[in-house]
Design a protein around this motif. Structure first.
Motif, short mmCIF file in Angstrom:
data_model
loop_
_atom_site.label_atom_id
_atom_site.label_comp_id
_atom_site.label_asym_id
_atom_site.label_seq_id
_atom_site.Cartn_x
_atom_site.Cartn_y
_atom_site.Cartn_z
N ILE A 162 70.61 66.48 -14.68
CA ILE A 162 71.63 65.44 -14.71
C ILE A 162 71.44 64.52 -13.50
CG2 ILE A 162 74.11 64.99 -14.67
CD1 ILE A 162 74.53 67.75 -15.90
N PRO A 163 71.48 63.21 -13.68
CA PRO A 163 71.34 62.29 -12.54
C PRO A 163 72.47 62.48 -11.53
CG PRO A 163 71.00 61.12 -14.60
CD PRO A 163 71.51 62.48 -14.97
N SER A 164 72.19 62.10 -10.29
CA SER A 164 73.13 62.36 -9.20
C SER A 164 74.48 61.69 -9.44
CB SER A 164 72.54 61.87 -7.88
OG SER A 164 72.25 60.48 -7.93
N LYS A 165 74.47 60.46 -9.92
CA LYS A 165 75.74 59.75 -10.08
C LYS A 165 76.55 60.25 -11.27
CE LYS A 165 75.08 57.06 -6.55
NZ LYS A 165 73.83 57.66 -6.05
N ASP A 166 75.99 61.23 -12.01
CA ASP A 166 76.71 61.87 -13.13
C ASP A 166 77.16 63.28 -12.76
OD1 ASP A 166 75.90 59.56 -14.38
OD2 ASP A 166 74.43 60.53 -15.69
N ASN A 167 77.23 63.59 -11.47
CA ASN A 167 77.58 64.90 -10.93
C ASN A 167 76.41 65.88 -11.01
OD1 ASN A 167 79.53 66.51 -9.52
ND2 ASN A 167 79.91 67.68 -11.39
N GLY A 168 75.18 65.33 -11.05
CA GLY A 168 74.00 66.19 -10.97
C GLY A 168 73.68 66.54 -9.53
N LEU A 169 72.55 67.25 -9.36
CA LEU A 169 72.14 67.67 -8.02
C LEU A 169 71.94 66.45 -7.12
CD1 LEU A 169 71.18 69.98 -6.10
CD2 LEU A 169 68.86 69.50 -6.93
N ASP A 170 72.53 66.49 -5.93
CA ASP A 170 72.44 65.37 -4.99
C ASP A 170 72.67 65.90 -3.59
OD1 ASP A 170 72.26 62.91 -3.81
OD2 ASP A 170 74.09 62.09 -4.70
N ILE A 171 71.60 66.01 -2.79
CA ILE A 171 71.71 66.48 -1.41
C ILE A 171 72.10 65.32 -0.51
CG2 ILE A 171 70.39 67.33 0.57
CD1 ILE A 171 68.77 69.03 -1.37
N GLU A 172 73.10 65.55 0.32
CA GLU A 172 73.50 64.52 1.29
C GLU A 172 73.91 65.19 2.59
OE1 GLU A 172 75.87 61.24 0.50
OE2 GLU A 172 74.86 60.71 -1.39
N GLY A 173 72.93 65.54 3.38
CA GLY A 173 73.24 66.07 4.70
C GLY A 173 72.62 67.43 4.97
N ILE A 174 72.09 67.57 6.18
CA ILE A 174 71.60 68.87 6.64
C ILE A 174 72.07 69.10 8.06
CG2 ILE A 174 69.57 68.97 5.16
CD1 ILE A 174 67.88 68.10 7.53
N ALA A 175 72.12 70.36 8.43
CA ALA A 175 72.42 70.75 9.80
C ALA A 175 71.57 71.96 10.14
CB ALA A 175 73.90 71.09 9.97
N ASP A 181 66.56 84.73 15.53
CA ASP A 181 65.59 85.05 14.48
C ASP A 181 65.06 83.80 13.79
OD1 ASP A 181 67.99 84.41 13.31
OD2 ASP A 181 67.86 85.93 11.73
N GLY A 182 65.28 82.63 14.39
CA GLY A 182 64.74 81.39 13.82
C GLY A 182 65.83 80.43 13.39
N ASP A 183 65.44 79.19 13.10
CA ASP A 183 66.40 78.17 12.72
C ASP A 183 67.05 78.51 11.38
OD1 ASP A 183 66.14 76.59 14.96
OD2 ASP A 183 64.58 75.32 14.09
N ARG A 184 68.38 78.32 11.35
CA ARG A 184 69.14 78.42 10.10
C ARG A 184 69.50 77.00 9.69
NH1 ARG A 184 73.88 82.68 11.23
NH2 ARG A 184 74.14 82.41 8.99
N LEU A 185 69.23 76.69 8.46
CA LEU A 185 69.42 75.32 7.98
C LEU A 185 70.43 75.30 6.84
CD1 LEU A 185 66.72 72.66 7.64
CD2 LEU A 185 68.20 73.04 5.69
N TRP A 186 71.37 74.35 6.94
CA TRP A 186 72.38 74.16 5.90
C TRP A 186 72.13 72.84 5.18
CZ3 TRP A 186 73.13 76.91 10.16
CH2 TRP A 186 73.79 78.14 10.06
N VAL A 187 72.25 72.87 3.88
CA VAL A 187 72.06 71.69 3.03
C VAL A 187 73.36 71.47 2.26
CG1 VAL A 187 70.82 70.75 1.05
CG2 VAL A 187 69.57 72.01 2.80
#
Length: 342
Positions: A162-175, A181-187
């Motif tokens: 599903i396209p992003s503007k239709d409530n499909g997968l859409d990543i906006e931001g990481i930390a 034990d290494g970097d932990r990454l949040w998406v």
């Protein structure tokens, strides 16, 4: 500024990293200091991702960079991982046909880790520091992008086509939060929003054992390559993330192409949680209600500016997508907002 629509920002000492959704680059700006206080950022340096890592698509195709993070010797960037539906044009006699076209642009499906050269302060393809070689690396250039890891997820898999503007997968931001034990990454996902619950993914990217230019996702104890957290953001999706010590600041906004509420929440202890979590609204206090325009001035990126940068107290810098005309400066700059955190 190269970009009019700013989708990501991260402070880095005297510098500011920004990105937009029109290119496959990240930009470094340098602080302008007067009377001991930062008055703005200029001296833009553009860094094309294709010069540092192998992208899956054409070098001139946009990566739709939606998140930036800075941790230790690394700068991280992530694409939206989203499908695009064609827009209807004004006076378009082929509106239905255009609206029915869904496009996948491969460069959107990357997670990139870039080493910062201490001599220049800029990313490089390879850096040697104290006998250690650090190499720029990418996840998503070898048919292994994040969406492939989600293909069997019972919650997310139905939304991958599903396209992003239709409530499909859409990543906006990481930390990124550094741990022993290494970097932990949040998406953070703008979409899908699941019956009002926003989705946050936790990843453990590591260097491929045989290919230093490639990232892989380390497995958690349960054998999965990600942890899924559900956040009650009152029906909104995640628009950006920013670590604040052990806490995680979450910028929330509408998941669809709408003008609506925009808030900054604080997930107390979010950066050090040790298990997949369902985080209820009471555990996500709102620390800022941000203004927004109608069809313009949409807050898209947040970063903390420490007191030694602002000259007063720590503040939150907010950059915007679809900026209003009054945000454009005569010399080609763009005005952002500064807010005190409560």
């Amino acid at each position: 500024m190269t970009h009019v629509n700013l989708s990501a920002v991260r402070a880095d000492g005297p510098h500011l990293w920004v990105a937009g959704d029109e290119t496959a680059t990240v930009e470094r700006l340098t602080a302008v200091v007067e009377d001991g206080r930062v008055q703005g950022y200029d001296r833009q340096v553009s860094v094309p991702l294709a010069e540092l890592v192998d992208l899956p698509g054409p070098h001139d195709e946009e990566a739709d960079v939606e998140g930036l993070a800075r941790s230790g010797p690394w700068l991280w960037a992530v694409g939206s991982h989203s499908l695009k539906r064609k827009r209807i044009r004004d006076h378009d006699d082929k509106a239905r046909r255009r609206l029915g076209r869904v496009v996948r642009e491969p460069n959107r499906f990357v997670l990139v880790r870039l080493p910062i050269d201490p001599a220049t302060g800029l990313p490089a393809r390879e850096v040697d520091v104290d006998g250690e070689t650090r190499t720029a690396a990418v996840l998503g250039a070898h048919d292994d992008d994040l969406s492939t890891h989600l293909a069997d997820d019972d919650l997310i898999a139905p939304f991958l086509a599903i396209p992003s503007k239709d409530n499909g997968l859409d990543i906006e931001g990481i930390a990124v939060h550094h741990s022993p034990d290494g970097d932990r990454l949040w998406v953070g996902l703008r979409g899908p929003v699941l019956r009002g619950w926003a989705v946050l993914l936790e990843l453990r990217p590591r260097t491929h054992r045989r290919n230093p230019g490639r990232l892989v996702l380390e497995e958690f104890a349960d054998g999965t390559t990600y942890r899924l957290h559900l956040l009650d953001l009152r029906g909104l999706g995640i628009r950006d993330l920013c670590p604040d010590g052990d806490d995680l600041l979450v910028l929330s906004g509408p998941s669809m192409g709408l003008s609506g509420p925009v808030r900054v929440h604080r997930w107390i202890g979010g950066c050090v949680t040790e298990a997949a979590d369902v985080v209820r609204a009471a555990e996500l206090p709102v620390v800022l209600d941000l203004p927004h325009g109608q069809g313009e001035d949409h807050p898209e990126g947040i970063t903390l500016l420490p007191a030694d940068v602002t000259g007063t107290v720590a503040q939150l810098l907010v950059v915007l997508d679809s900026p209003a005309p009054q945000r454009h400066t005569p010399d080609g700059g763009m005005l952002a907002d500064l807010w005190d955190l409560t």
